[in-house]
Design a protein around this motif. Structure first.
Motif, PDB file in Angstrom:
ATOM      1  N   GLY A  48       6.010   7.728  -3.177  1.00 24.79           N
ATOM      2  CA  GLY A  48       5.631   6.917  -4.232  1.00 24.79           C
ATOM      3  C   GLY A  48       7.047   6.820  -4.577  1.00 24.79           C
ATOM      4  O   GLY A  48       7.146   5.905  -6.004  1.00 24.79           O
ATOM      5  N   ILE A  49       7.826   6.358  -3.589  1.00 22.96           N
ATOM      6  CA  ILE A  49       9.152   5.008  -3.879  1.00 22.96           C
ATOM      7  C   ILE A  49       8.708   3.616  -3.933  1.00 22.96           C
ATOM      8  O   ILE A  49       7.955   3.334  -2.967  1.00 22.96           O
ATOM      9  CB  ILE A  49       9.631   5.466  -2.871  1.00 22.96           C
ATOM     10  CG1 ILE A  49      10.861   6.472  -2.714  1.00 22.96           C
ATOM     11  CG2 ILE A  49      11.173   4.380  -3.106  1.00 22.96           C
ATOM     12  CD1 ILE A  49      11.550   7.273  -3.631  1.00 22.96           C
ATOM     13  N   SER A  50       8.118   3.091  -5.328  1.00 25.04           N
ATOM     14  CA  SER A  50       8.125   2.113  -5.535  1.00 25.04           C
ATOM     15  C   SER A  50       9.172   0.703  -5.927  1.00 25.04           C
ATOM     16  O   SER A  50       8.544  -0.517  -5.338  1.00 25.04           O
ATOM     17  CB  SER A  50       6.411   1.919  -6.567  1.00 25.04           C
ATOM     18  OG  SER A  50       6.925   2.210  -7.226  1.00 25.04           O
ATOM     19  N   SER A  51      10.090   1.098  -5.635  1.00 20.95           N
ATOM     20  CA  SER A  51      10.628  -0.477  -5.956  1.00 20.95           C
ATOM     21  C   SER A  51      12.388   0.058  -4.698  1.00 20.95           C
ATOM     22  O   SER A  51      12.625   1.303  -4.464  1.00 20.95           O
ATOM     23  CB  SER A  51      10.884  -0.308  -7.368  1.00 20.95           C
ATOM     24  OG  SER A  51      12.259   0.678  -7.763  1.00 20.95           O
ATOM     25  N   MET A  52      12.648  -1.699  -4.843  1.00 19.41           N
ATOM     26  CA  MET A  52      14.033  -1.069  -3.970  1.00 19.41           C
ATOM     27  C   MET A  52      15.100  -0.263  -5.207  1.00 19.41           C
ATOM     28  O   MET A  52      16.080   0.672  -4.620  1.00 19.41           O
ATOM     29  CB  MET A  52      14.689  -2.740  -3.831  1.00 19.41           C
ATOM     30  CG  MET A  52      14.275  -3.679  -3.183  1.00 19.41           C
ATOM     31  SD  MET A  52      14.379  -2.652  -1.577  1.00 19.41           S
ATOM     32  CE  MET A  52      15.874  -3.247  -1.137  1.00 19.41           C
ATOM     33  N   ARG A  53      15.123   0.388  -6.152  1.00 13.39           N
ATOM     34  CA  ARG A  53      15.892   0.622  -7.007  1.00 13.39           C
ATOM     35  C   ARG A  53      16.056   1.942  -6.633  1.00 13.39           C
ATOM     36  O   ARG A  53      16.601   2.648  -6.657  1.00 13.39           O
ATOM     37  CB  ARG A  53      15.635   0.169  -8.710  1.00 13.39           C
ATOM     38  CG  ARG A  53      17.319   0.286  -9.259  1.00 13.39           C
ATOM     39  CD  ARG A  53      16.974  -0.063 -10.411  1.00 13.39           C
ATOM     40  NE  ARG A  53      17.325   0.797 -11.108  1.00 13.39           N
ATOM     41  CZ  ARG A  53      16.952   1.123 -12.606  1.00 13.39           C
ATOM     42  NH1 ARG A  53      16.663   0.200 -13.564  1.00 13.39           N
ATOM     43  NH2 ARG A  53      17.006   1.996 -13.861  1.00 13.39           N
ATOM     44  N   LEU A  88       8.728  -1.461   1.979  1.00 15.16           N
ATOM     45  CA  LEU A  88       7.854  -1.179   1.073  1.00 15.16           C
ATOM     46  C   LEU A  88       6.624  -1.775   0.828  1.00 15.16           C
ATOM     47  O   LEU A  88       5.952  -0.564   0.455  1.00 15.16           O
ATOM     48  CB  LEU A  88       9.087  -1.533  -0.593  1.00 15.16           C
ATOM     49  CG  LEU A  88       9.063   0.030  -1.237  1.00 15.16           C
ATOM     50  CD1 LEU A  88       8.894   1.086  -0.372  1.00 15.16           C
ATOM     51  CD2 LEU A  88      10.189  -0.897  -2.460  1.00 15.16           C
ATOM     52  N   ARG A  89       7.024  -3.107   0.434  1.00 15.44           N
ATOM     53  CA  ARG A  89       5.518  -4.415  -0.067  1.00 15.44           C
ATOM     54  C   ARG A  89       4.609  -3.605   0.789  1.00 15.44           C
ATOM     55  O   ARG A  89       3.294  -3.684   0.260  1.00 15.44           O
ATOM     56  CB  ARG A  89       6.065  -5.372  -0.298  1.00 15.44           C
ATOM     57  CG  ARG A  89       5.157  -6.258  -0.730  1.00 15.44           C
ATOM     58  CD  ARG A  89       5.335  -6.926  -1.222  1.00 15.44           C
ATOM     59  NE  ARG A  89       5.602  -8.505   0.040  1.00 15.44           N
ATOM     60  CZ  ARG A  89       6.015  -9.204  -0.142  1.00 15.44           C
ATOM     61  NH1 ARG A  89       7.270  -9.375  -0.457  1.00 15.44           N
ATOM     62  NH2 ARG A  89       6.307  -9.993   1.390  1.00 15.44           N
ATOM     63  N   GLU A  90       4.994  -3.599   2.041  1.00 17.17           N
ATOM     64  CA  GLU A  90       3.099  -3.394   2.795  1.00 17.17           C
ATOM     65  C   GLU A  90       2.960  -2.606   3.402  1.00 17.17           C
ATOM     66  O   GLU A  90       2.047  -1.916   3.302  1.00 17.17           O
ATOM     67  CB  GLU A  90       4.324  -3.685   4.759  1.00 17.17           C
ATOM     68  CG  GLU A  90       3.780  -5.466   5.223  1.00 17.17           C
ATOM     69  CD  GLU A  90       5.019  -4.887   6.515  1.00 17.17           C
ATOM     70  OE1 GLU A  90       5.103  -4.545   6.469  1.00 17.17           O
ATOM     71  OE2 GLU A  90       4.984  -6.517   6.666  1.00 17.17           O
ATOM     72  N   SER A  91       3.735  -0.915   2.664  1.00 12.92           N
ATOM     73  CA  SER A  91       2.991   0.469   2.691  1.00 12.92           C
ATOM     74  C   SER A  91       2.448   0.590   1.566  1.00 12.92           C
ATOM     75  O   SER A  91       2.062   1.352   2.052  1.00 12.92           O
ATOM     76  CB  SER A  91       4.443   1.131   2.756  1.00 12.92           C
ATOM     77  OG  SER A  91       5.578   0.336   3.649  1.00 12.92           O
ATOM     78  N   ARG A  92       2.751  -0.153   0.401  1.00 10.83           N
ATOM     79  CA  ARG A  92       1.937   0.494  -0.804  1.00 10.83           C
ATOM     80  C   ARG A  92       0.577  -0.094  -0.503  1.00 10.83           C
ATOM     81  O   ARG A  92       0.247  -1.205  -0.001  1.00 10.83           O
ATOM     82  CB  ARG A  92       2.721  -1.032  -1.572  1.00 10.83           C
ATOM     83  CG  ARG A  92       3.564   0.045  -3.151  1.00 10.83           C
ATOM     84  CD  ARG A  92       3.805  -0.715  -3.404  1.00 10.83           C
ATOM     85  NE  ARG A  92       5.023  -1.751  -3.818  1.00 10.83           N
ATOM     86  CZ  ARG A  92       6.013  -1.969  -4.412  1.00 10.83           C
ATOM     87  NH1 ARG A  92       5.198  -2.933  -4.379  1.00 10.83           N
ATOM     88  NH2 ARG A  92       7.125  -2.214  -3.450  1.00 10.83           N
ATOM     89  N   SER A  93      -0.307   0.086  -1.114  1.00  7.19           N
ATOM     90  CA  SER A  93      -1.839   0.637  -1.035  1.00  7.19           C
ATOM     91  C   SER A  93      -2.118  -0.668  -1.231  1.00  7.19           C
ATOM     92  O   SER A  93      -1.112  -0.692  -3.164  1.00  7.19           O
ATOM     93  CB  SER A  93      -2.787   1.640  -1.602  1.00  7.19           C
ATOM     94  OG  SER A  93      -2.147   1.796  -3.424  1.00  7.19           O
ATOM     95  N   PRO A  94      -2.960  -1.640  -1.203  1.00  5.29           N
ATOM     96  CA  PRO A  94      -2.952  -3.424  -1.465  1.00  5.29           C
ATOM     97  C   PRO A  94      -3.662  -2.954  -2.916  1.00  5.29           C
ATOM     98  O   PRO A  94      -5.051  -2.709  -2.438  1.00  5.29           O
ATOM     99  CB  PRO A  94      -3.761  -4.006  -0.224  1.00  5.29           C
ATOM    100  CG  PRO A  94      -4.173  -2.649   1.011  1.00  5.29           C
ATOM    101  CD  PRO A  94      -3.317  -1.205   0.007  1.00  5.29           C
ATOM    102  N   ASP A  95      -3.838  -3.105  -4.493  1.00  4.26           N
ATOM    103  CA  ASP A  95      -4.335  -3.637  -4.756  1.00  4.26           C
ATOM    104  C   ASP A  95      -3.942  -4.561  -6.176  1.00  4.26           C
ATOM    105  O   ASP A  95      -2.809  -4.589  -6.262  1.00  4.26           O
ATOM    106  CB  ASP A  95      -5.139  -2.447  -5.462  1.00  4.26           C
ATOM    107  CG  ASP A  95      -4.181  -1.429  -6.320  1.00  4.26           C
ATOM    108  OD1 ASP A  95      -3.546  -0.166  -6.579  1.00  4.26           O
ATOM    109  OD2 ASP A  95      -3.422  -2.189  -7.359  1.00  4.26           O
TER     110      ASP A  95
END
Ligand code: FES
Length: 56
Positions: free
Chosen positions: A21-26, A49-56
């Motif tokens: 659930g981590i979605s930001s650099m912060r 981080l961006r690659e791992s996020r589900s694309p939508d």
């Protein structure tokens, strides 16, 4: 592969963090320390981080 040498964090760990659930650099910096020291890893870490996020 190590992404953040200052804190010994690997790309795998960053992907795991993203799965949890981590979605930001912060958030990533808070959890793993990534990017909080020299900052050299920030670019790569953000990418992973961006690659791992589900694309939508
Ligand atoms: Fe990540 Fe230095 S390599 S803060």
């Amino acid at each position: 592969m190590y992404v953040c040498l200052c804190h010994g964090v690997t790309d795998r760990e960053i992907r795991e963090a993203a799965d949890n659930g981590i979605s930001s650099m912060r958030q990533l910096g808070k959890e793993l320390g990534v990017g909080t020291q020299c900052g050299r890893c920030a670019c790569t870490a953000r990418e992973i981080l961006r690659e791992s996020r589900s694309p939508d």
